[in-house]
Design an enzyme around this catalytic site. Structure first.
Site, mmCIF file in Angstrom:
data_model
loop_
_atom_site.group_PDB
_atom_site.id
_atom_site.type_symbol
_atom_site.label_atom_id
_atom_site.label_comp_id
_atom_site.label_asym_id
_atom_site.label_seq_id
_atom_site.Cartn_x
_atom_site.Cartn_y
_atom_site.Cartn_z
ATOM 1 N N ASP A 65 97.331 -42.481 22.016
ATOM 2 C CA ASP A 65 96.910 -41.283 21.279
ATOM 3 C C ASP A 65 95.398 -41.263 21.059
ATOM 4 O OD1 ASP A 65 96.867 -43.068 19.138
ATOM 5 O OD2 ASP A 65 98.950 -42.571 18.656
ATOM 6 N N LYS A 99 96.496 -35.458 19.636
ATOM 7 C CA LYS A 99 96.214 -34.038 19.399
ATOM 8 C C LYS A 99 95.672 -33.386 20.657
ATOM 9 C CE LYS A 99 95.320 -33.161 14.634
ATOM 10 N NZ LYS A 99 94.435 -33.481 13.581
ATOM 11 N N MET A 147 92.176 -41.864 6.590
ATOM 12 C CA MET A 147 92.468 -40.421 6.661
ATOM 13 C C MET A 147 92.047 -39.709 5.370
ATOM 14 S SD MET A 147 96.265 -40.696 8.356
ATOM 15 C CE MET A 147 96.742 -42.219 7.546
HETATM 16 N N1 SAH Z 1 96.609 -47.725 12.632
HETATM 17 C C1 SAH Z 1 95.237 -47.423 12.382
HETATM 18 C C2 SAH Z 1 95.047 -46.341 11.373
HETATM 19 C C3 SAH Z 1 95.546 -45.006 11.783
HETATM 20 S S1 SAH Z 1 95.256 -43.781 10.573
HETATM 21 C C4 SAH Z 1 94.521 -48.706 11.957
HETATM 22 O O1 SAH Z 1 95.159 -49.717 11.698
HETATM 23 O O2 SAH Z 1 93.300 -48.670 11.881
HETATM 24 C C5 SAH Z 1 93.800 -43.029 11.164
HETATM 25 C C6 SAH Z 1 92.636 -43.273 10.236
HETATM 26 O O3 SAH Z 1 92.142 -44.591 10.427
HETATM 27 C C7 SAH Z 1 91.455 -42.399 10.469
HETATM 28 O O4 SAH Z 1 91.602 -41.154 9.826
HETATM 29 C C8 SAH Z 1 90.325 -43.202 9.845
HETATM 30 O O5 SAH Z 1 90.341 -43.084 8.452
HETATM 31 C C9 SAH Z 1 90.756 -44.608 10.186
HETATM 32 N N2 SAH Z 1 90.087 -45.092 11.409
HETATM 33 C C10 SAH Z 1 90.675 -45.557 12.515
HETATM 34 N N3 SAH Z 1 89.756 -45.975 13.411
HETATM 35 C C11 SAH Z 1 88.554 -45.750 12.847
HETATM 36 C C12 SAH Z 1 87.215 -45.961 13.247
HETATM 37 N N4 SAH Z 1 86.915 -46.510 14.425
HETATM 38 N N5 SAH Z 1 86.222 -45.614 12.416
HETATM 39 C C13 SAH Z 1 86.489 -45.081 11.212
HETATM 40 N N6 SAH Z 1 87.736 -44.865 10.781
HETATM 41 C C14 SAH Z 1 88.767 -45.190 11.562
#
Ligand code: SAH
Length: 476
Positions: free
Chosen positions: A250, A272, A386
């Site tokens: 994704d 998306k 998020m």
């Molecule tokens: N499973 C993922 C999280 C998914 S939810 C994890 O463990 O990181 C998606 C959210 O993760 C985004 O809205 C943001 O808040 C955060 N996120 C994921 N990758 C990011 C990145 N490289 N930089 C900043 N925020 C990130």
């Protein structure tokens, strides 16, 4: 790509080598190993190089270069210190369509010679396309340690089994899967650690039993791809991506990570779309189940860690119900990756003894359901995933529940990538800052005294990379 990589079969082919510089030794030995017929023109020969002139297949001559020497040649190498001569040979060779290489003069070369790791029949070649030979040598040194000499014998043994595996598996796809299984099995380690005969027997055995075994369901690996920087992948994630038949990914998965998949691997995007509609979760689940039932090795790649706000649990629940084999590989979650790359430790003996990971995802009615009073604690770091859209509410509610409005806040956009941007502010001012700087997702929000450590501890500076910034996340 500046150069097209290829391996030439020079057995019995004529090659012209001009010059007696020290670099001629390496070229000559390599050409000799490759079975070429070498005409070596060198009016002077140092005592160290003399024995090379006696090698079988080498004809040494003291004659000066003449254009006629190019007749019948397949390749031309120049190791001469006479630059005028070198340039002339290069021109003449290129006029005749002959590939030519002049040592240390890239402008006169039509091909370059890579650094090699010779585990014949396995040969690895590394080149920086002339940008930094030192770097290719460094990579070569690393590969040397990763692939011990025993890979040479391993490649020979595999070669010996190649024909019989072709007879056993007429379908090339089934054959590939067989070899993938062998390479993922302990047989390889057995061979490399010196138990060669045992490994050979085990391989013979596998060929027989795999052939008669009923077709098996494929497997789904739910794999954490980390927050962006591909170097943060785990070794297991890398191995699984490299052998997958299908990669389902994704939008938070970095394109560089996808490049590790085989060229033939199918890539399915379920994030998306430009229309802003996500593929519904039950459709994703069904896709995974169908692919596994077709016998495919499926990697379901998720940004960060699949079990942290990644719906990983939901996806595998359905796999369990469908009787599909699965495994889960953790990844570096955004909190950990972004915190680290922003120079913000999430805990610290003086400032934070606990850390909360919280989703800031708004409910359909635009509200946030949260036990705010539990979040407002002394010495605790809050990490919101998020949370960009809900930042005004997060800020208001935390302040309303007693948090100091001057508590430091960091907003980390596209953390761990070349495009990382980090903003710091205070709880009361952060929504305004997010708007003013037009901060976009994915952004992670860190709230707490630890944010203050960034000034001292920041180490990652994306601006220092010359590399042209590439989109860290897919935006199809
Ligand atoms: N499973 C993922 C999280 C998914 S939810 C994890 O463990 O990181 C998606 C959210 O993760 C985004 O809205 C943001 O808040 C955060 N996120 C994921 N990758 C990011 C990145 N490289 N930089 C900043 N925020 C990130």
């Amino acid at each position: 790509m500046d150069f097209f990589p290829l391996f030439l079969d020079l057995k019995g082919q004529s090659v012209l080598l001009v010059g007696g510089m020290d670099s001629a030794r390496g070229k000559l030995e390599l050409l000799h190993k490759a079975g070429a017929k070498i005409l070596w023109l060198s009016p002077k020969l140092s005592p160290e190089l003399e024995p090379l002139a006696l090698l079988p297949g080498v004809t040494h001559s003291l004659d000066p270069f003449e254009p006629d020497h190019l007749l019948g040649m397949k390749l031309v190498l120049v190791c001469a210190d006479d630059l005028e001569l070198a340039a002339r040979i290069s021109r003449l060779a290129q006029d005749r369509g002959l590939p030519v290489n002049v040592v240390d003069r890239p402008q006169w070369c039509s091909f370059i010679m890579p650094s090699i790791i010779d585990r014949s029949p396995l040969v690895m070649a590394v080149s920086s396309s002339g940008n930094c030979p030192r770097l290719s040598r460094l990579v070569r040194a690393k590969l040397e340690t990763l692939f011990p000499q025993s890979y040479s014998r391993l490649a020979l043994m595999m070669g010996a089994f190649r024909e019989s595996s072709k007879d056993q598996f007429l379908d090339p796809e089934a054959r590939r899967r067989f070899w993938d299984r062998i390479f993922a099995s302990p047989i390889i380690e057995m061979f490399l650690s010196g138990q060669e005969q045992m490994a050979q027997k085990a391989l013979e055995q596998e060929l027989v039993t795999q052939q008669s075994a009923p077709p098996r369901y494929g497997q789904v690996a739910l794999v954490g791809a980390g927050p962006g920087d591909p170097d943060l992948l785990t070794l297991r994630a890398l191995r699984l991506i490299q052998t997958a038949d299908v990669v389902v990914y994704d939008r938070l998965v970095s394109p560089v990570v996808l490049e590790y998949a085989r060229r033939e691997a199918q890539r399915i995007y379920v994030g998306k779309k430009s229309s802003e509609h996500t593929v519904p979760q039950d459709q994703i689940n069904q896709t995974l189940i169908n692919l596994a039932k077709e016998g495919k090795q499926v990697v379901r790649l998720k940004g960060g860690d699949p079990f942290i706000f990644g719906r990983g649990g939901e996806e595998i629940e359905l796999l369990v119900e469908a009787g599909i084999d699965f495994l889960v590989v953790p990844g570096v979650t955004a909190a950990s990756g972004c915190g680290t790359y922003a120079g913000i430790p999430l805990t610290h003996r003086d400032f934070a003894q606990s850390v909360c990971f919280i989703t800031g995802h708004l409910r359909e009615d635009g509200t946030l359901e949260m036990q705010w009073q539990h979040l407002v604690q002394k010495n605790q770091t809050l990490v919101f995933y998020m949370g960009l859209a809900s930042l005004p509410q997060i800020s208001d509610q935390l302040i309303a529940h007693g948090m100091d409005p001057k508590t430091p806040v960091a907003l980390i956009e596209r953390g761990t990538t070349y495009n990382q941007r980090v903003y710091t502010s205070t709880l009361d001012r952060s929504p305004e800052l997010a708007q003013k700087e037009a901060i976009t997702p994915p952004t992670l929000i860190i709230i707490g005294a630890v944010v203050g450590l960034r000034e001292k501890l920041k180490w990652f500076d994306p601006a220092q990379f010359d590399e042209p910034a590439r989109p860290p996340f897919l935006q199809p």
